[in-house]
Enzyme design. Structure first.
Site, PDB file in Angstrom:
ATOM      1  N   THR A   1       0.799  -1.233   0.000  1.00 25.08           N
ATOM      2  CA  THR A   1       0.000   0.000   0.000  1.00 25.08           C
ATOM      3  C   THR A   1       0.833   1.285   0.000  1.00 25.08           C
ATOM      4  OG1 THR A   1      -0.176  -0.159   2.411  1.00 25.08           O
ATOM      5  CG2 THR A   1      -2.010  -1.061   1.132  1.00 25.08           C
TER       6      THR A   1
ATOM      7  N   TYR B   1       1.153   1.568  -8.049  1.00 25.60           N
ATOM      8  CA  TYR B   1       0.253   0.965  -7.050  1.00 25.60           C
ATOM      9  C   TYR B   1      -1.098   0.633  -7.694  1.00 25.60           C
ATOM     10  CZ  TYR B   1      -3.177   0.848  -3.245  1.00 25.60           C
ATOM     11  OH  TYR B   1      -4.221   0.499  -2.414  1.00 25.60           O
TER      12      TYR B   1
HETATM   13  N1  LIG Z   1      -4.814   2.342   2.916  1.00 19.81           N
HETATM   14  C1  LIG Z   1      -5.614   2.980   2.053  1.00 19.81           C
HETATM   15  O1  LIG Z   1      -5.797   4.195   2.111  1.00 19.81           O
HETATM   16  C2  LIG Z   1      -6.331   2.188   0.988  1.00 19.81           C
HETATM   17  C3  LIG Z   1      -7.099   2.895   0.034  1.00 19.81           C
HETATM   18  C4  LIG Z   1      -7.789   2.162  -0.940  1.00 19.81           C
HETATM   19  C5  LIG Z   1      -7.717   0.777  -0.949  1.00 19.81           C
HETATM   20  N2  LIG Z   1      -6.942   0.137  -0.030  1.00 19.81           N
HETATM   21  C6  LIG Z   1      -6.898  -1.326  -0.085  1.00 19.81           C
HETATM   22  O2  LIG Z   1      -7.499  -1.813   1.102  1.00 19.81           O
HETATM   23  C7  LIG Z   1      -6.888  -3.058   1.468  1.00 19.81           C
HETATM   24  C8  LIG Z   1      -6.458  -3.006   2.916  1.00 19.81           C
HETATM   25  O3  LIG Z   1      -5.502  -1.961   3.060  1.00 19.81           O
HETATM   26  P1  LIG Z   1      -4.914  -1.530   4.466  1.00 19.81           P
HETATM   27  O4  LIG Z   1      -5.048  -0.055   4.554  1.00 19.81           O
HETATM   28  O5  LIG Z   1      -5.457  -2.386   5.542  1.00 19.81           O
HETATM   29  O6  LIG Z   1      -3.377  -1.870   4.198  1.00 19.81           O
HETATM   30  P2  LIG Z   1      -2.183  -1.995   5.260  1.00 19.81           P
HETATM   31  O7  LIG Z   1      -2.573  -1.428   6.561  1.00 19.81           O
HETATM   32  O8  LIG Z   1      -0.970  -1.488   4.552  1.00 19.81           O
HETATM   33  O9  LIG Z   1      -2.067  -3.580   5.444  1.00 19.81           O
HETATM   34  C9  LIG Z   1      -1.606  -4.413   4.440  1.00 19.81           C
HETATM   35  C10 LIG Z   1      -0.977  -5.604   5.108  1.00 19.81           C
HETATM   36  O10 LIG Z   1      -0.519  -6.485   4.078  1.00 19.81           O
HETATM   37  C11 LIG Z   1       0.703  -7.018   4.534  1.00 19.81           C
HETATM   38  N3  LIG Z   1       1.491  -7.540   3.427  1.00 19.81           N
HETATM   39  C12 LIG Z   1       2.319  -6.872   2.584  1.00 19.81           C
HETATM   40  N4  LIG Z   1       2.901  -7.722   1.726  1.00 19.81           N
HETATM   41  C13 LIG Z   1       2.432  -8.957   2.041  1.00 19.81           C
HETATM   42  C14 LIG Z   1       2.677 -10.249   1.530  1.00 19.81           C
HETATM   43  N5  LIG Z   1       3.512 -10.454   0.507  1.00 19.81           N
HETATM   44  N6  LIG Z   1       2.023 -11.295   2.091  1.00 19.81           N
HETATM   45  C15 LIG Z   1       1.190 -11.119   3.124  1.00 19.81           C
HETATM   46  N7  LIG Z   1       0.925  -9.916   3.666  1.00 19.81           N
HETATM   47  C16 LIG Z   1       1.535  -8.847   3.126  1.00 19.81           C
HETATM   48  C17 LIG Z   1       1.378  -5.876   5.218  1.00 19.81           C
HETATM   49  O11 LIG Z   1       2.402  -6.358   6.063  1.00 19.81           O
HETATM   50  P3  LIG Z   1       3.693  -5.445   6.361  1.00 19.81           P
HETATM   51  O12 LIG Z   1       3.178  -4.207   7.026  1.00 19.81           O
HETATM   52  O13 LIG Z   1       4.522  -6.319   7.218  1.00 19.81           O
HETATM   53  O14 LIG Z   1       4.305  -5.150   5.020  1.00 19.81           O
HETATM   54  C18 LIG Z   1       0.228  -5.253   5.981  1.00 19.81           C
HETATM   55  O15 LIG Z   1       0.075  -5.811   7.256  1.00 19.81           O
HETATM   56  C19 LIG Z   1      -5.757  -3.273   0.467  1.00 19.81           C
HETATM   57  O16 LIG Z   1      -6.202  -4.120  -0.564  1.00 19.81           O
HETATM   58  C20 LIG Z   1      -5.494  -1.891  -0.095  1.00 19.81           C
HETATM   59  O17 LIG Z   1      -4.936  -1.931  -1.396  1.00 19.81           O
HETATM   60  C21 LIG Z   1      -6.271   0.807   0.950  1.00 19.81           C
END
Ligand SMILES: NC(=O)c1ccc[n+]([C@@H]2O[C@H](COP(=O)([O-])OP(=O)(O)OC[C@H]3O[C@@H](n4cnc5c(N)ncnc54)[C@H](OP(=O)(O)O)[C@@H]3O)[C@@H](O)[C@H]2O)c1
Length: 293
Positions: free
Chosen positions: A62, A125
């Protein structure tokens, strides 16, 4: 229901784990150290061993700006990871609930994007997330992909955390006011996904496919920052409210281009699944009242 949550340490993963357990589902929640979704063998081994009834993918790369120079990792996590999960689900004949982003769009449309609008991601991204959507949709019939926007929660690095830190450090902030979208509390996204699991549990048919879901109402980063500071001040988390100046995107250059319009039309999920948008102000209040720095 045996629910497998991957990417469980992130904003969404944390909320999913808590809520799935509260519902009484047999929940296995694995973080990156326990399962790297880009590792095909590990994914297959875990799914074969656990035999879950459904997988929810909360894992993603992300870091929007870092992705521009870390292209290989972004695609490994955001395209190859979901592909691995979708293939494992197809083999086990179980559904995958997947999550994507408003950043698949270029932001040039003047009204909210719906599910039939053609993506045109502006950065790595968004491109890698769009590739992940396609990988899932072309591999698995029983898949639900939820595009969300501007995610915040009490954990992890997000806009709320940044604004609270800056508001404590500075008297004046400059925040972009010409990007429009909707903040979405990770707790509300988790509820949407678990509502789908509930339907599965009740043997209700699921209209699989692509859905948009965001908080309500639409706002700008500037107005969101104002609300964060107002609420934090009311709750005694800030001694003073900073002056927040509106600026343009051009005045705040970033490595990756962001869509000017991030608004997602959420009519389809209301019509098909009877899920209505939550007011993000309420989610923000819950996040701030449980804030632990
Ligand atoms: N954050 C936003 O503003 C936003 C906006 C629109 C859509 N989204 C989508 O919403 C969803 C949830 O996002 P979020 O905000 O909860 O993201 P987040 O807080 O960044 O969490 C993503 C998690 O995925 C883990 N990860 C990364 N690489 C990985 C791998 N190879 N295998 C397993 N786990 C892995 C990360 O671990 P590490 O921290 O250890 O790397 C982190 O714990 C995602 O699909 C994202 O694209 C997010």
């Amino acid at each position: 229901m045996d629910v497998l949550i991957v990417g469980a340490a992130g904003q969404l993963g944390t909320e999913l784990r808590i809520r799935s357990q509260l519902r009484g589902y047999n929940t296995t929640a694995v973080d990156r150290s326990q399962l790297d979704i880009s590792d095909t063998t590990s994914v297959n081994e875990l799914v074969t061993r656990l035999k879950p009834s459904v997988i929810i993918n909360a894992a993603a790369y992300t870091a929007v700006d870092r992705a521009e120079t870390d292209v290989v990792t972004a695609y490994a996590v955001n395209r190859d990871g979901p592909l691995n999960l979708a293939k494992a689900c197809a083999n086990a004949d179980i559904p995958l609930l997947h999550v994507s982003t408003d950043y698949v769009f270029d932001g040039h449309k003047l009204t909210p994007y719906n599910e039939t609008d053609t993506p045109n991601p502006q950065g790595v991204y968004g491109q890698s997330k769009y590739a992940g959507e396609i990988a899932v949709a072309t591999t698995l019939q029983k898949q639900l992909t939820l595009r969300v926007s501007w995610v915040f929660s009490a954990t992890g690095n997000n806009f709320v955390r940044t604004i609270l830190r800056l508001a404590k450090e500075r008297d004046e902030l400059k925040i972009v006011a010409d990007q429009t979208g909707a903040p979405t509390w990770a707790g509300d996204i988790a509820e949407v996904l678990l509502t789908v699991v509930d339907r599965m549990n009740q043997n209700n048919p699921i209209p699989w496919g692509l859905y948009h879901y965001t908080g309500s109402p639409v706002t700008t980063w500037h107005a969101f920052a104002e609300t964060i500071c107002d609420q934090a001040f009311e709750l005694g988390m800030l001694d003073k409210k900073p002056i927040i100046h509106p600026i343009t995107t051009a005045e705040y250059p970033t490595v990756a281009k962001r869509p000017q319009n991030s608004m997602l039309d959420c009519t389809h999920i209301l019509n098909e699944l009877n899920i209505s948008q939550a007011n993000w102000n309420n989610g923000l209040r819950k996040v701030l009242t449980t804030w632990n720095g």
